[in-house]
Design a protein around this motif. Structure first.
Motif, PDB file in Angstrom:
ATOM      1  N   TYR A  94       0.830  -1.208   0.000  1.00 15.51           N
ATOM      2  CA  TYR A  94       0.000   0.000   0.000  1.00 15.51           C
ATOM      3  C   TYR A  94       0.863   1.257   0.000  1.00 15.51           C
ATOM      4  O   TYR A  94       0.548   2.249  -0.669  1.00 15.51           O
ATOM      5  CB  TYR A  94      -0.953  -0.015   1.198  1.00 15.51           C
ATOM      6  CG  TYR A  94      -2.281  -0.655   0.859  1.00 15.51           C
ATOM      7  CD1 TYR A  94      -3.209   0.022   0.066  1.00 15.51           C
ATOM      8  CD2 TYR A  94      -2.602  -1.923   1.303  1.00 15.51           C
ATOM      9  CE1 TYR A  94      -4.417  -0.556  -0.262  1.00 15.51           C
ATOM     10  CE2 TYR A  94      -3.807  -2.509   0.976  1.00 15.51           C
ATOM     11  CZ  TYR A  94      -4.717  -1.805   0.188  1.00 15.51           C
ATOM     12  OH  TYR A  94      -5.908  -2.380  -0.153  1.00 15.51           O
ATOM     13  N   GLU A  95       1.974   1.216   0.757  1.00 16.37           N
ATOM     14  CA  GLU A  95       2.885   2.358   0.792  1.00 16.37           C
ATOM     15  C   GLU A  95       3.476   2.608  -0.605  1.00 16.37           C
ATOM     16  O   GLU A  95       3.512   3.740  -1.088  1.00 16.37           O
ATOM     17  CB  GLU A  95       3.990   2.077   1.829  1.00 16.37           C
ATOM     18  CG  GLU A  95       5.137   3.060   1.841  1.00 16.37           C
ATOM     19  CD  GLU A  95       4.733   4.456   2.306  1.00 16.37           C
ATOM     20  OE1 GLU A  95       3.662   4.571   2.947  1.00 16.37           O
ATOM     21  OE2 GLU A  95       5.475   5.413   2.002  1.00 16.37           O
ATOM     22  N   ASN A  96       3.887   1.507  -1.274  1.00 14.21           N
ATOM     23  CA  ASN A  96       4.455   1.650  -2.621  1.00 14.21           C
ATOM     24  C   ASN A  96       3.417   2.157  -3.607  1.00 14.21           C
ATOM     25  O   ASN A  96       3.733   2.987  -4.469  1.00 14.21           O
ATOM     26  CB  ASN A  96       5.004   0.302  -3.102  1.00 14.21           C
ATOM     27  CG  ASN A  96       6.411   0.064  -2.595  1.00 14.21           C
ATOM     28  OD1 ASN A  96       7.077   0.993  -2.142  1.00 14.21           O
ATOM     29  ND2 ASN A  96       6.851  -1.176  -2.667  1.00 14.21           N
ATOM     30  N   ASP A  97       2.182   1.649  -3.501  1.00 13.23           N
ATOM     31  CA  ASP A  97       1.127   2.097  -4.412  1.00 13.23           C
ATOM     32  C   ASP A  97       0.930   3.606  -4.285  1.00 13.23           C
ATOM     33  O   ASP A  97       0.728   4.308  -5.277  1.00 13.23           O
ATOM     34  CB  ASP A  97      -0.185   1.366  -4.105  1.00 13.23           C
ATOM     35  CG  ASP A  97      -0.118  -0.094  -4.542  1.00 13.23           C
ATOM     36  OD1 ASP A  97       0.800  -0.421  -5.320  1.00 13.23           O
ATOM     37  OD2 ASP A  97      -0.968  -0.874  -4.096  1.00 13.23           O
ATOM     38  N   ARG A  98       1.012   4.096  -3.020  1.00 12.82           N
ATOM     39  CA  ARG A  98       0.856   5.532  -2.794  1.00 12.82           C
ATOM     40  C   ARG A  98       2.011   6.284  -3.435  1.00 12.82           C
ATOM     41  O   ARG A  98       1.819   7.295  -4.119  1.00 12.82           O
ATOM     42  CB  ARG A  98       0.816   5.797  -1.287  1.00 12.82           C
ATOM     43  CG  ARG A  98       0.296   7.159  -0.892  1.00 12.82           C
ATOM     44  CD  ARG A  98       0.010   7.194   0.596  1.00 12.82           C
ATOM     45  NE  ARG A  98       1.191   6.876   1.382  1.00 12.82           N
ATOM     46  CZ  ARG A  98       2.059   7.789   1.821  1.00 12.82           C
ATOM     47  NH1 ARG A  98       1.863   9.063   1.570  1.00 12.82           N
ATOM     48  NH2 ARG A  98       3.121   7.442   2.532  1.00 12.82           N
ATOM     49  N   ARG A  99       3.229   5.762  -3.229  1.00 11.07           N
ATOM     50  CA  ARG A  99       4.404   6.422  -3.788  1.00 11.07           C
ATOM     51  C   ARG A  99       4.347   6.441  -5.317  1.00 11.07           C
ATOM     52  O   ARG A  99       4.690   7.435  -5.947  1.00 11.07           O
ATOM     53  CB  ARG A  99       5.678   5.702  -3.344  1.00 11.07           C
ATOM     54  CG  ARG A  99       5.999   5.902  -1.885  1.00 11.07           C
ATOM     55  CD  ARG A  99       7.195   5.088  -1.512  1.00 11.07           C
ATOM     56  NE  ARG A  99       7.561   5.320  -0.108  1.00 11.07           N
ATOM     57  CZ  ARG A  99       8.805   5.443   0.290  1.00 11.07           C
ATOM     58  NH1 ARG A  99       9.790   5.347  -0.570  1.00 11.07           N
ATOM     59  NH2 ARG A  99       9.065   5.647   1.560  1.00 11.07           N
ATOM     60  N   PHE A 210       7.115  -4.486  -3.558  1.00 10.18           N
ATOM     61  CA  PHE A 210       5.759  -4.850  -3.176  1.00 10.18           C
ATOM     62  C   PHE A 210       4.770  -3.915  -3.850  1.00 10.18           C
ATOM     63  O   PHE A 210       5.006  -2.709  -3.921  1.00 10.18           O
ATOM     64  CB  PHE A 210       5.567  -4.731  -1.666  1.00 10.18           C
ATOM     65  CG  PHE A 210       6.253  -5.819  -0.896  1.00 10.18           C
ATOM     66  CD1 PHE A 210       5.755  -7.111  -0.895  1.00 10.18           C
ATOM     67  CD2 PHE A 210       7.395  -5.562  -0.158  1.00 10.18           C
ATOM     68  CE1 PHE A 210       6.364  -8.112  -0.184  1.00 10.18           C
ATOM     69  CE2 PHE A 210       8.018  -6.556   0.561  1.00 10.18           C
ATOM     70  CZ  PHE A 210       7.499  -7.834   0.545  1.00 10.18           C
ATOM     71  N   THR A 211       3.681  -4.502  -4.356  1.00  4.12           N
ATOM     72  CA  THR A 211       2.602  -3.672  -4.876  1.00  4.12           C
ATOM     73  C   THR A 211       1.323  -4.480  -4.842  1.00  4.12           C
ATOM     74  O   THR A 211       1.349  -5.694  -4.960  1.00  4.12           O
ATOM     75  CB  THR A 211       2.882  -3.219  -6.320  1.00  4.12           C
ATOM     76  OG1 THR A 211       1.707  -2.562  -6.801  1.00  4.12           O
ATOM     77  CG2 THR A 211       3.180  -4.396  -7.228  1.00  4.12           C
ATOM     78  N   PHE A 212       0.210  -3.822  -4.615  1.00  8.73           N
ATOM     79  CA  PHE A 212      -1.064  -4.532  -4.642  1.00  8.73           C
ATOM     80  C   PHE A 212      -1.888  -4.084  -5.845  1.00  8.73           C
ATOM     81  O   PHE A 212      -2.428  -4.883  -6.585  1.00  8.73           O
ATOM     82  CB  PHE A 212      -1.821  -4.302  -3.337  1.00  8.73           C
ATOM     83  CG  PHE A 212      -3.156  -5.006  -3.305  1.00  8.73           C
ATOM     84  CD1 PHE A 212      -3.243  -6.364  -3.505  1.00  8.73           C
ATOM     85  CD2 PHE A 212      -4.321  -4.294  -3.073  1.00  8.73           C
ATOM     86  CE1 PHE A 212      -4.460  -7.019  -3.484  1.00  8.73           C
ATOM     87  CE2 PHE A 212      -5.551  -4.930  -3.049  1.00  8.73           C
ATOM     88  CZ  PHE A 212      -5.617  -6.295  -3.259  1.00  8.73           C
ATOM     89  N   LYS A 213      -1.887  -2.750  -6.054  1.00  6.53           N
ATOM     90  CA  LYS A 213      -2.723  -2.173  -7.096  1.00  6.53           C
ATOM     91  C   LYS A 213      -2.376  -2.722  -8.478  1.00  6.53           C
ATOM     92  O   LYS A 213      -3.260  -2.953  -9.297  1.00  6.53           O
ATOM     93  CB  LYS A 213      -2.511  -0.661  -7.079  1.00  6.53           C
ATOM     94  CG  LYS A 213      -3.706   0.149  -7.476  1.00  6.53           C
ATOM     95  CD  LYS A 213      -3.368   1.597  -7.189  1.00  6.53           C
ATOM     96  CE  LYS A 213      -4.295   2.543  -7.888  1.00  6.53           C
ATOM     97  NZ  LYS A 213      -3.832   3.927  -7.699  1.00  6.53           N
ATOM     98  N   GLU A 214      -1.073  -2.937  -8.720  1.00  7.02           N
ATOM     99  CA  GLU A 214      -0.639  -3.321 -10.060  1.00  7.02           C
ATOM    100  C   GLU A 214      -0.890  -4.793 -10.352  1.00  7.02           C
ATOM    101  O   GLU A 214      -0.800  -5.210 -11.495  1.00  7.02           O
ATOM    102  CB  GLU A 214       0.849  -3.003 -10.232  1.00  7.02           C
ATOM    103  CG  GLU A 214       1.113  -1.506 -10.267  1.00  7.02           C
ATOM    104  CD  GLU A 214       2.595  -1.188 -10.379  1.00  7.02           C
ATOM    105  OE1 GLU A 214       3.406  -2.128 -10.338  1.00  7.02           O
ATOM    106  OE2 GLU A 214       2.918   0.000 -10.509  1.00  7.02           O
ATOM    107  N   ARG A 215      -1.144  -5.628  -9.329  1.00 10.41           N
ATOM    108  CA  ARG A 215      -1.410  -7.038  -9.587  1.00 10.41           C
ATOM    109  C   ARG A 215      -2.470  -7.542  -8.617  1.00 10.41           C
ATOM    110  O   ARG A 215      -2.288  -8.527  -7.929  1.00 10.41           O
ATOM    111  CB  ARG A 215      -0.158  -7.909  -9.492  1.00 10.41           C
ATOM    112  CG  ARG A 215       1.108  -7.202  -9.138  1.00 10.41           C
ATOM    113  CD  ARG A 215       2.295  -8.087  -8.986  1.00 10.41           C
ATOM    114  NE  ARG A 215       2.204  -9.368  -9.593  1.00 10.41           N
ATOM    115  CZ  ARG A 215       2.845  -9.720 -10.691  1.00 10.41           C
ATOM    116  NH1 ARG A 215       3.597  -8.861 -11.310  1.00 10.41           N
ATOM    117  NH2 ARG A 215       2.738 -10.930 -11.159  1.00 10.41           N
ATOM    118  N   ARG A 216      -3.587  -6.861  -8.590  1.00  7.76           N
ATOM    119  CA  ARG A 216      -4.657  -7.153  -7.648  1.00  7.76           C
ATOM    120  C   ARG A 216      -5.153  -8.606  -7.753  1.00  7.76           C
ATOM    121  O   ARG A 216      -5.244  -9.320  -6.763  1.00  7.76           O
ATOM    122  CB  ARG A 216      -5.816  -6.194  -7.917  1.00  7.76           C
ATOM    123  CG  ARG A 216      -6.861  -6.139  -6.863  1.00  7.76           C
ATOM    124  CD  ARG A 216      -7.925  -5.140  -7.267  1.00  7.76           C
ATOM    125  NE  ARG A 216      -7.470  -3.764  -7.168  1.00  7.76           N
ATOM    126  CZ  ARG A 216      -7.524  -3.046  -6.039  1.00  7.76           C
ATOM    127  NH1 ARG A 216      -8.009  -3.587  -4.966  1.00  7.76           N
ATOM    128  NH2 ARG A 216      -7.106  -1.805  -5.999  1.00  7.76           N
TER     129      ARG A 216
END
Lengths: 361, 185
Positions: A94-99, A210-216
């Protein structure tokens, strides 16, 4: 006391396999989309909640007896370790997605811009880890016994007979599937499927950070498989399966005479006897034709239908070979909860039951 | 212009076999030694595996004989008798008109079930399969009934003789074989 008993009753009730798996599935899919859980505050609340739950539960004699068995102590540790790393990965994602949304470099990207020496920085850390792990293992082996038992005797199966903890998920699958399926086919497909991931999922996003948004979707599918269909089943097998492999709630006494009605019937019996009201046909191919047709429809016809409808985007992105392999692996993974629900709701034993050929699905 | 070392490793079309890679090592000698090494490795592994197979055929088997005398039929009460379970892995069951012997092996994954007198059923401790007193499965994941073994009355002394090596399988209709049960008067 009344409240305590009510709480115990509720936890016992919700721990039954059908509710545990359902609640875990729903909670997981909701939770990974709720940002507040993956903040530092959310992590602290979750951690304290978990510790409090176990601390209070240890006061219950029945829970205490099972959870303090030397065999089961590591599973308590596993719950917290898996929980922590799950939270940590989602927190960073989540932190990376924000960044990324703000156009700033990721945490890992910032990290690798700085350099340290492997000697002494890395080697010192490794040395300290080595010493700490050895100290913990020595203390552990002194306080928690792993006793030698009498020589193995085929006529004396301990009750309950439990596999090593890392196989308890498989043992739980064996309750719903034939040994050939649950013991040979599914484990092989798990290994092959995990090895196939890099060839099926060629999305370069998320490599090294880490990312969530890019590979939900990928992450959700993986977490359902790993957390619900593997870790939760291990916890279920460890703490909630007692004598005669009956289900026992965490605060329930392991009564060897607990009577659980588990009468199961095959799909062929439901169709021929209950619906058509005729006897079972003698020839197995004719008898099992409906079950076989269902399996063929599920594995053969469902992927093309999905490709034209719900999963059209994936089909176009992945190409036919990748799509078919990926969807078939996912369908086989989903076959496990499907079979579980069929057992829980319809008492269904086997969709295809051919004892003549030792083949059951 | 590349360095001499780099040029040396590059495969050459003209004379591959005589090309010296470094210090007298030719392409051909490399292949020769590699072949010897792999053949040697395969031979050693094969010999080790073959030797391991020998363990499947032990010189001595510490197992009880499969055929044994199980005492006089009159010593058996109505119901499931567990006296031979620990040694021969069989239950001897007596019902109103016959006696039969069930091999105590769950047909799901091979654990030894327990006889639960209070619930009048066999129950497997591994995955919860359950069987009636007849050995027919009715609950849990097991796909078929437990197997029965040969049982007969000895002609010399009237004792029961049980042979666990001879199995009678329900799906093949073998439970009505004359040696699958003993008729009680």
């Amino acid at each position: 006391m009344l409240i305590v008993n009510a709480a115990r009753g509720l936890v016992n009730f919700l721990s039954a396999p059908q509710y545990l798996v359902t609640v875990a599935l729903v909670l997981l899919i909701v939770a990974i989309n709720v940002r507040a859980i993956w903040t530092k505050r959310g992590g602290v609340v979750l951690g304290i909640g978990g510790v409090l739950f176990f601390a209070l539960s240890y006061l219950d004699p029945n829970f205490n007896k099972v959870a303090t068995l030397p065999d089961n102590v590591p599973i308590v540790g596993m719950i917290f370790l898996v929980g922590f790393f799950f939270w940590w990965a989602m927190h960073n994602a989540y932190e990376n997605d924000r960044r990324i949304a703000e156009g700033r470099p990721t945490i890992e990207g910032e990290d690798s811009a700085q350099k340290v020496f492997s000697w002494p920085d890395l080697v010192y850390v490794e040395l300290i880890c080595l010493v700490v792990v050895m100290a913990v293992m020595i203390v552990w082996s002194i306080f928690l016994k792993a006793p030698l038992e009498e020589p193995a005797n085929p006529t004396d199966s301990p009750n309950p007979s439990k596999a090593p903890w890392y196989f308890l998920g498989l043992q739980e699958i064996l309750v719903y599937y034939d040994p050939w399926m649950a013991g040979v086919v599914l484990p092989s497909l798990i290994i092959v499927g995990l090895m196939a991931i890099p060839y099926i999922d060629t999305n370069p996003k998320g490599n090294g950070y880490f990312t969530f948004k890019e590979r939900r979707y990928e992450i959700t599918i993986f977490l359902v498989g790993f957390l619900v269909l593997w870790c939760i089943l291990i916890v279920l097998g460890t703490f909630l399966r007692g004598p005669n492999w009956n289900f026992f709630g965490p605060y329930e006494f392991w009564d060897i005479n607990k009577l659980v009605p588990l009468n199961n019937i095959n799909l062929s019996e439901i169709i021929w006897i209950k619906i058509f009201k005729t006897g079972m046909p003698g020839f197995w191919l004719f008898r099992e034709i409906f079950g076989l047709a269902l399996v063929v429809l599920y594995m053969g016809l469902l992927p093309p239908i999905l490709a034209k409808t719900v999963l059209r985007r994936f089909y176009e992105k992945m190409g036919i070979v990748r799509y078919l392999i990926g969807v078939n692996l996912a369908l086989i993974m989903l076959a496990l909860p499907i079979k579980m629900y069929l057992r829980w709701i319809f008492n269904l034993k086997y969709i295809v039951n051919i004892p003549e050929a030792s083949f059951n699905i | 212009m590349s360095t001499p070392q780099k040029r040396a490793i590059r495969p050459s079309r003209e004379a591959p076999s005589t090309e010296v890679l470094e210090d007298g090592v030719t392409r051909r000698s490399t292949f020769k030694w590699m072949t010897i090494a792999w053949v040697g490795f395969a031979a050693a592994t094969g010999a080790g595996l073959t030797a391991s197979l020998r363990f499947l055929f032990p010189n001595v088997l510490f197992e009880p004989p499969t055929r044994f005398k199980a005492g006089d039929p009159s010593t058996y009460a109505f119901g499931v008798d567990e006296r031979w379970k620990a040694k021969y892995r069989v239950w001897i069951v007596r019902n109103s008109d016959s006696m039969y012997a069930i091999f105590a092996r769950c047909t799901h994954l091979g654990c030894t079930p327990n006889w639960l007198q209070a619930q009048n059923k066999f129950k497997c401790p591994c995955h919860g399969s359950g069987y009636y007193m007849s050995g027919v499965n009715f609950e849990g994941p097991t796909p078929r009934p437990m197997e029965r073994v040969e049982i007969e009355v000895s002609t010399d002394d009237g004792q029961l003789v049980v042979d666990t090596a001879v199995r009678y399988i329900y799906e093949r209709g073998q439970w009505s074989d004359p040696k699958a049960f003993v008729k009680m008067a």
